[in-house]
Design a protein around this motif. Sequence first.
Motif, PDB file in Angstrom:
ATOM      1  N   ASP A 110     -12.394  44.446  21.343  1.00  0.00           N
ATOM      2  CA  ASP A 110     -12.941  45.801  21.276  1.00  0.00           C
ATOM      3  C   ASP A 110     -13.455  46.287  22.626  1.00  0.00           C
ATOM      4  O   ASP A 110     -13.363  47.478  22.937  1.00  0.00           O
ATOM      5  CB  ASP A 110     -14.068  45.876  20.238  1.00  0.00           C
ATOM      6  N   PHE A 111     -13.999  45.366  23.442  1.00  0.00           N
ATOM      7  CA  PHE A 111     -14.488  45.783  24.755  1.00  0.00           C
ATOM      8  C   PHE A 111     -13.363  45.894  25.770  1.00  0.00           C
ATOM      9  O   PHE A 111     -13.153  46.954  26.368  1.00  0.00           O
ATOM     10  CB  PHE A 111     -15.569  44.836  25.288  1.00  0.00           C
ATOM     11  N   TRP A 112     -12.623  44.817  25.994  1.00  0.00           N
ATOM     12  CA  TRP A 112     -11.653  44.788  27.089  1.00  0.00           C
ATOM     13  C   TRP A 112     -10.473  45.727  26.847  1.00  0.00           C
ATOM     14  O   TRP A 112     -10.000  46.381  27.764  1.00  0.00           O
ATOM     15  CB  TRP A 112     -11.197  43.351  27.364  1.00  0.00           C
ATOM     16  N   GLU A 113     -10.020  45.835  25.596  1.00  0.00           N
ATOM     17  CA  GLU A 113      -8.939  46.780  25.304  1.00  0.00           C
ATOM     18  C   GLU A 113      -9.491  48.106  24.778  1.00  0.00           C
ATOM     19  O   GLU A 113      -9.067  49.179  25.195  1.00  0.00           O
ATOM     20  CB  GLU A 113      -7.959  46.190  24.290  1.00  0.00           C
ATOM     21  N   GLY A 114     -10.478  48.041  23.882  1.00  0.00           N
ATOM     22  CA  GLY A 114     -10.965  49.237  23.211  1.00  0.00           C
ATOM     23  C   GLY A 114     -11.848  50.136  24.055  1.00  0.00           C
ATOM     24  O   GLY A 114     -11.949  51.329  23.786  1.00  0.00           O
TER      25      GLY A 114
END
Length: 196
Positions: A24-28
């Motif tokens: 969720d952080f690195w892609e989202g």
Amino acid sequence: MQKIQTQGVHHITIMGADRQTSIDFWEGVLGMPFIFDQPNLDNPDEGHLYFDPGDGRLITIFTNESRESVHDRTPTDAGCVHHLALNVSKASWSQVVKRLDARGIPHSGPKDRGFMDSIYFKDPLGFLIELACYRFEPPEGCRHADVMIEAHRIRVERGDYNIGEEHLADAIELLVTRTQQSLSDDRSPKDPYKRG
């Protein structure tokens, strides 16, 4: 004795929390495509997620479903990583504050670094992330590092405190003169607007 010559960063691995928080952080949030997923081959209790930060290199995350997200700052002791800086284009840079604010992610606000603009915020685990946007494009056949070293030399020669845009512009002109051919015998500045 000889050096071991490096040729770039192969990958950076960060200790993450659970798998979904990492995705969720690195892609989202940061838009890095999630490209590879396997167990951590040195620790079967962990996953090993791979993300493409935009240049074909890799950011990898060790995940563990029993680790929780924390919001404190990661350690900044000697030997620890202070922050990770990621390159963004000018178009993306102009949207960073608005997009972080829309998510309720606290940030430093824009920082003037002379040769680049920066903004800082933390990932869900308290790891400091910098989004950086260069204020220049290197001449064809040159790298950002080539411009930086020439701008540094110009800055030091002039006794200036830090690199500014004038140093960068002069460094780019110097590199173009040095690396690109011309049919002109004299490439010094001219005044084609002769008056009088």
